[in-house]
Design a protein around this motif. Structure first.
Motif, PDB file in Angstrom:
ATOM      1  N   UNK A   1       0.854  -1.176   0.000  1.00 22.91           N
ATOM      2  CA  UNK A   1       0.000   0.000   0.000  1.00 22.91           C
ATOM      3  C   UNK A   1       0.893   1.229   0.000  1.00 22.91           C
ATOM      4  N   UNK A   2       0.311   2.373   0.198  1.00 20.61           N
ATOM      5  CA  UNK A   2       1.034   3.632   0.311  1.00 20.61           C
ATOM      6  C   UNK A   2       1.014   4.063   1.759  1.00 20.61           C
TER       7      UNK A   2
ATOM      8  N   UNK B   1       5.611   7.133   0.786  1.00 19.19           N
ATOM      9  CA  UNK B   1       6.216   6.153  -0.097  1.00 19.19           C
ATOM     10  C   UNK B   1       5.451   4.844  -0.092  1.00 19.19           C
ATOM     11  N   UNK B   2       5.785   3.996  -1.048  1.00 21.50           N
ATOM     12  CA  UNK B   2       5.176   2.670  -1.093  1.00 21.50           C
ATOM     13  C   UNK B   2       5.758   1.789  -0.001  1.00 21.50           C
TER      14      UNK B   2
END
Lengths: 121, 110
Positions: free
Chosen positions: B91-92, B98-99
């Motif tokens: 997810x973010x 960031x990811x």
């Protein structure tokens, strides 16, 4: 649908830099971002950063700030990831992955085949 | 140490169902969509589930996803030996900007 094809394996000495390419085809290159994700041997996935192909904006994970640069060439639909000051623990498979938006939980829907970067003296 | 927490391994016999959990926080799973990836040995990850519970075309309905609060879950029914792989949630993270990925779960089909 789309496809991402990456450059071949690389071997570098510690302290050197490496540039990995990722060529896109089969979709509108400027409508997506390209993200870079790496995977050390036997380990999980680690997000490194992204480039918005439309405007060239980039952002990187704090861990890689100052060492990584992602660029793109719209004329060849190719994205490049340049990682410098290589260390032994940078040995990993490096993947490019397509994502619609620069931020948010939308998925990495297409992945390159991976490029193995080995750091060895 | 991964931002998202997954069990290192799960196992089941062919035909059974298995679930894989992915635990996060309000800044990641609690706020953003979750996706799941299957990584077979020696190949790149492949998108299995996106937007918490949607399947891309070509992914069989044996695979399902759900999310409640800061916990996401991947379900696989009618297990096959070909499902043996590592599974990752992602997810973010709005705090990290960031990811983020889970550490991955190795599924063994006995």
């Amino acid at each position: 649908q789309g496809q991402l094809v990456q450059s071949g394996a690389e071997v570098r000495e510690p302290g050197a830099s490496v540039k990995v390419s990722c060529k896109a085809s089969g979709y509108t290159f400027t409508s997506f971002t390209i993200n870079w994700v790496r995977q050390a041997p036997g380990q999980g996935l680690e997000w490194m950063g992204w480039i918005d192909i439309y405007n060239g904006n980039t952002d990187y994970a704090q861990k890689f700030q100052g060492r990584v640069t992602v660029t793109s060439d719209r004329s060849t639909s190719t994205t490049y990831m340049d990682l410098g000051s290589l260390r032994f623990d940078d040995t990993a498979m490096y993947y490019c992955a397509r994502k619609r938006f620069s931020i948010g939980g939308d998925p990495f829907d297409i992945w390159g085949q991976g490029t193995l970067v080995t750091v060895s003296s | 140490q991964s931002v998202l927490t997954q069990p290192p391994s799960v196992s089941a016999v062919p035909g059974q169902k298995v679930t894989i959990s992915c635990s996060g926080s309000n800044s990641n799973i609690g706020y953003n969509f979750v996706s799941w990836y299957q990584q077979l040995p020696g190949v790149a990850p492949k998108l299995l589930i996106y937007d918490n519970s949607k399947r891309p075309s070509g992914i069989p309905d044996r695979f399902s996803g759900s999310k409640s609060g800061t916990l996401a879950t991947l379900g696989i029914t009618g297990l096959q030996t070909g499902d043996e792989a590592h599974y990752y949630c992602a997810t973010w993270d709005t705090s990290l900007n960031g990811g983020v990925f889970g550490g991955g779960t190795k599924l063994t089909v006995l």
